[in-house]
Design a protein around this motif. Structure first.
Motif, mmCIF file in Angstrom:
data_model
loop_
_atom_site.group_PDB
_atom_site.id
_atom_site.type_symbol
_atom_site.label_atom_id
_atom_site.label_comp_id
_atom_site.label_asym_id
_atom_site.label_seq_id
_atom_site.Cartn_x
_atom_site.Cartn_y
_atom_site.Cartn_z
ATOM 1 N N MET A 140 0.877 -1.177 0.000
ATOM 2 C CA MET A 140 0.000 0.000 0.000
ATOM 3 C C MET A 140 0.911 1.223 0.000
ATOM 4 S SD MET A 140 -3.017 -1.298 2.594
ATOM 5 C CE MET A 140 -4.051 0.130 2.291
ATOM 6 N N ASN A 141 1.495 1.487 -1.161
ATOM 7 C CA ASN A 141 2.584 2.450 -1.241
ATOM 8 C C ASN A 141 2.372 3.514 -2.316
ATOM 9 O OD1 ASN A 141 2.860 0.818 -3.474
ATOM 10 N ND2 ASN A 141 5.038 0.425 -3.191
ATOM 11 N N ARG A 142 1.128 3.991 -2.436
ATOM 12 C CA ARG A 142 0.840 5.024 -3.439
ATOM 13 C C ARG A 142 0.664 6.388 -2.789
ATOM 14 N NH1 ARG A 142 -4.076 4.462 -6.162
ATOM 15 N NH2 ARG A 142 -4.861 3.152 -4.480
ATOM 16 N N VAL A 143 1.179 7.408 -3.478
ATOM 17 C CA VAL A 143 0.856 8.789 -3.121
ATOM 18 C C VAL A 143 -0.481 9.082 -3.780
ATOM 19 C CG1 VAL A 143 1.533 11.213 -3.311
ATOM 20 C CG2 VAL A 143 3.277 9.450 -2.945
ATOM 21 N N LEU A 144 -1.526 9.256 -2.988
ATOM 22 C CA LEU A 144 -2.887 9.311 -3.507
ATOM 23 C C LEU A 144 -3.255 10.678 -4.060
ATOM 24 C CD1 LEU A 144 -4.570 7.301 -0.619
ATOM 25 C CD2 LEU A 144 -3.974 6.463 -2.903
ATOM 26 N N ALA B 177 -0.625 20.935 -3.974
ATOM 27 C CA ALA B 177 0.498 21.859 -3.826
ATOM 28 C C ALA B 177 0.048 23.233 -3.337
ATOM 29 C CB ALA B 177 1.240 21.984 -5.155
ATOM 30 N N GLU B 178 -1.121 23.701 -3.821
ATOM 31 C CA GLU B 178 -1.586 25.035 -3.428
ATOM 32 C C GLU B 178 -1.905 25.112 -1.940
ATOM 33 O OE1 GLU B 178 -2.898 23.126 -5.723
ATOM 34 O OE2 GLU B 178 -2.758 24.132 -7.679
ATOM 35 N N ASP B 179 -2.322 23.990 -1.362
ATOM 36 C CA ASP B 179 -2.694 23.954 0.052
ATOM 37 C C ASP B 179 -1.605 23.367 0.933
ATOM 38 O OD1 ASP B 179 -5.315 25.026 -0.271
ATOM 39 O OD2 ASP B 179 -5.942 23.095 -1.098
ATOM 40 N N LEU B 180 -0.485 23.000 0.337
ATOM 41 C CA LEU B 180 0.642 22.457 1.090
ATOM 42 C C LEU B 180 0.269 21.195 1.861
ATOM 43 C CD1 LEU B 180 2.161 25.782 2.524
ATOM 44 C CD2 LEU B 180 2.754 24.614 0.401
ATOM 45 N N ASP B 181 -0.404 20.258 1.178
ATOM 46 C CA ASP B 181 -0.700 18.985 1.830
ATOM 47 C C ASP B 181 -0.768 17.868 0.792
ATOM 48 O OD1 ASP B 181 -3.579 18.196 1.133
ATOM 49 O OD2 ASP B 181 -3.929 20.213 1.893
ATOM 50 N N CYS B 182 -0.751 16.637 1.275
ATOM 51 C CA CYS B 182 -0.863 15.468 0.400
ATOM 52 C C CYS B 182 -1.494 14.337 1.187
ATOM 53 C CB CYS B 182 0.507 15.051 -0.133
ATOM 54 S SG CYS B 182 1.620 14.387 1.126
ATOM 55 N N ARG B 183 -1.919 13.296 0.457
ATOM 56 C CA ARG B 183 -2.464 12.104 1.103
ATOM 57 C C ARG B 183 -1.723 10.891 0.561
ATOM 58 N NH1 ARG B 183 -6.620 11.706 4.354
ATOM 59 N NH2 ARG B 183 -7.544 9.682 4.813
ATOM 60 N N VAL B 184 -1.270 10.045 1.476
ATOM 61 C CA VAL B 184 -0.464 8.886 1.074
ATOM 62 C C VAL B 184 -0.981 7.631 1.766
ATOM 63 C CG1 VAL B 184 1.576 10.349 0.804
ATOM 64 C CG2 VAL B 184 1.238 9.110 2.953
ATOM 65 N N GLN B 185 -0.676 6.484 1.146
ATOM 66 C CA GLN B 185 -0.952 5.221 1.815
ATOM 67 C C GLN B 185 0.151 4.930 2.829
ATOM 68 O OE1 GLN B 185 -1.434 2.655 -1.760
ATOM 69 N NE2 GLN B 185 -3.497 2.245 -0.980
ATOM 70 N N ALA B 186 -0.165 4.059 3.772
ATOM 71 C CA ALA B 186 0.726 3.830 4.916
ATOM 72 C C ALA B 186 2.082 3.272 4.525
ATOM 73 C CB ALA B 186 0.054 2.890 5.920
ATOM 74 N N LEU C 152 -0.981 14.638 5.105
ATOM 75 C CA LEU C 152 0.215 15.260 5.660
ATOM 76 C C LEU C 152 0.360 16.717 5.256
ATOM 77 C CD1 LEU C 152 2.771 12.436 4.782
ATOM 78 C CD2 LEU C 152 1.968 12.991 7.088
ATOM 79 N N LYS C 153 0.951 17.503 6.125
ATOM 80 C CA LYS C 153 1.380 18.853 5.774
ATOM 81 C C LYS C 153 2.681 18.783 4.969
ATOM 82 C CE LYS C 153 -0.309 21.034 10.052
ATOM 83 N NZ LYS C 153 0.109 21.819 11.240
ATOM 84 N N LEU C 154 2.847 19.716 4.037
ATOM 85 C CA LEU C 154 4.075 19.848 3.276
ATOM 86 C C LEU C 154 4.625 21.260 3.443
ATOM 87 C CD1 LEU C 154 2.982 18.071 -0.049
ATOM 88 C CD2 LEU C 154 4.231 17.074 1.877
ATOM 89 N N TYR C 155 5.886 21.452 3.071
ATOM 90 C CA TYR C 155 6.558 22.742 3.241
ATOM 91 C C TYR C 155 7.338 23.084 1.973
ATOM 92 C CZ TYR C 155 5.605 21.961 8.199
ATOM 93 O OH TYR C 155 4.982 21.726 9.409
#
Length: 467
Positions: free
Chosen positions: A102-106, A110-119, A217-220
């Motif tokens: 379960m290794n996909r970046v879902l 970028a505009e909101d500085l976040d992403c969702r990833v699998q565990a 997750l938050k991104l920077y």
């Protein structure tokens, strides 16, 4: 009181047969695979699961948990196997869920500085996948750990002094409950007052309340300038007091890492750090605009100079910084290589910054009493440091001395208003220290565990004392 009685062999065999029929080659019972999944990077005391299953979706995880809950069979989540506190040991056998597929970046927002990833996504994979956006995920525990494992242990690492820990960088989760429900916690909003904060409840739960399968997750933004520097000191108190002063003055360091003289000797030999002396050392990194970084460096130079530090050696090129931080991240393996044939306990104390020098000194005194080879390394900018206590695994006396030293260091930190674990978690090794740290609150934790996992199938025997 929490209890767990292993189900009958017939029940376990039936469940394993069902999993093997359902998932085919993704349900493995071979001895070698089970042994690989029976422990992390810490103590090599093995606890074999009965079967290792490689799910590929939330629905598959939910189905497996329903089956195990009905049969009262334990479930242990597995990421990349880098844990240090015995989290992966199958104390009662059961099913190991390896989430590496379960290794996909879902999604990347970028505009909101976040992403969702699998565990199963690892931190290095995530940063490679988002590099084109000009963003990065800063939490860096050293090992190329999975994001799910980092969430489950509330990990932090070298960048925590500036960017915080996993707790501060998770907006929401997808969790599979022990009875197989798929629930979402949190949102993409930066704050919320809606209901109980279930996100924070599952962060750091070490797989004892449910299985984390997705993380928001938050991104920077990648800083304009990143500069790393190294300086060395004649003694350990001078190095530690430099850090305390810098933190009290509010210098926004990205990383500030301490290696004592023993750890530095090990790292020089293992990582080929040419030109450095065997002395207490600070590895530092500064992030920001060119002018801002220059200002931070000058402030740090003035502070460290007052404590007798050497001239700075800088690493501004990416390849030079990578070599420097790889040496820091390899400190554990450098320590193991320093005393071949040994095993080790790695303490994980964290104290208020004003007590850091006192705690480091007390830890040094404690390991001196043990007569064992020990070394200190730590994320001292937030008061967190580790003592690697090595011992001969074939000597019951040495192991006992190591255990006593580790336990005493944990209690020293607790007595200074700190914690027995800043980032590694409780697992099975710090259950007594948890009781010393939290007292009656442990009963409340036990109540939560009973409510959310009434059959105690989720990683039983870990994180919360049974009684």
């Amino acid at each position: 009181m929490l209890t767990f009685d292993r189900p009958t062999e017939a029940t376990v065999s039936s469940a394993v047969a069902t999993l093997c029929k359902t998932y085919g080659e993704r349900a493995v019972t071979s001895q070698s695979v089970r042994e690989h999944h029976s422990h992390g990077e810490g103590m090599q005391d093995a606890g074999l699961p009965d079967v290792v299953v490689f799910p590929e979706s939330n629905e598959e995880v939910a189905s497996i948990l329903k089956l195990c809950n009905q049969a009262r069979i334990p479930v242990i989540a597995y990421g990349t196997g880098t844990s240090l506190e015995g989290h992966l040991k199958a104390l009662y056998g059961g099913v190991c869920l390896d989430l590496s597929r379960m290794n996909r970046v879902l999604e990347i927002n970028a505009e909101d500085l976040d992403c969702r990833v699998q565990a199963g996504v690892t931190r290095e994979q995530l940063n490679a996948d988002i590099r084109h956006t000009g963003l990065f995920f800063p939490i860096d525990p050293g090992a190329n750990a999975s994001i799910g494992g980092m969430s489950a242990t509330r990990a932090s690492g070298t960048n925590a002094v500036r960017y915080g820990t996993m707790r501060e960088n998770i907006l929401g989760l997808t969790v599979i409950t022990p009875d197989g429900r798929i629930i979402k916690t949190g949102t993409r909003a930066k704050k919320s007052s809606a209901g109980y904060d279930l996100t924070r409840l599952y962060i750091g739960s070490e797989g004892t309340l449910g299985i984390i399968t997705e993380i928001q997750l938050k991104l920077y933004g990648v800083p304009e300038r990143i500069s790393a520097a190294v300086t060395q000191f004649e003694d350990l108190p001078s190095a530690v007091n430099s850090v305390i002063t810098a933190m009290q003055l509010g210098i926004p360091m990205a990383r500030i890492e301490l290696l004592d003289e023993v750890q530095m000797d090990a790292s020089i030999k293992y990582s080929k750090l040419d030109g450095f002396a065997v002395k207490p050392t600070l590895f530092m990194e500064f992030h920001g605009t060119d002018a801002y970084v220059s200002e931070q460096i000058e402030l740090m130079k003035s502070i460290t100079a007052e404590h007798g530090a050497s001239d700075y050696r800088f690493a501004d090129k990416p390849e030079d910084r990578s070599k420097l931080w790889k040496a820091r991240h390899d400190a554990y393996w450098a320590g193991m290589n320093y005393v071949p044939g040994k095993q080790a306990f790695s303490t994980d104390t964290c104290v208020p910054i004003s007590r850091l020098a006192d705690c480091v000194k007390a830890a040094k005194d404690e390991v001196a009493k043990s007569g064992l080879v020990c070394m200190i390394v730590g994320h001292v900018g937030d008061g967190n440091f580790h003592v690697l206590i090595t011992f001969d695994p074939n000597s019951a006396d040495e192991r006992q001395r190591a255990e006593v030293a580790a336990d005493r260091i944990a209690h020293i930190a607790i007595g200074m208003g700190g914690t027995c674990t800043g980032e590694h978690g409780i697992g099975i090794h710090k259950l007594d220290a948890l009781k010393a740290e939290h007292g009656e609150a442990v009963d409340v934790m036990r109540t939560l565990k009973k409510a959310l996992d009434p059959n105690n199938i989720m990683n039983p025997g870990k994180t919360i004392p049974m009684q």
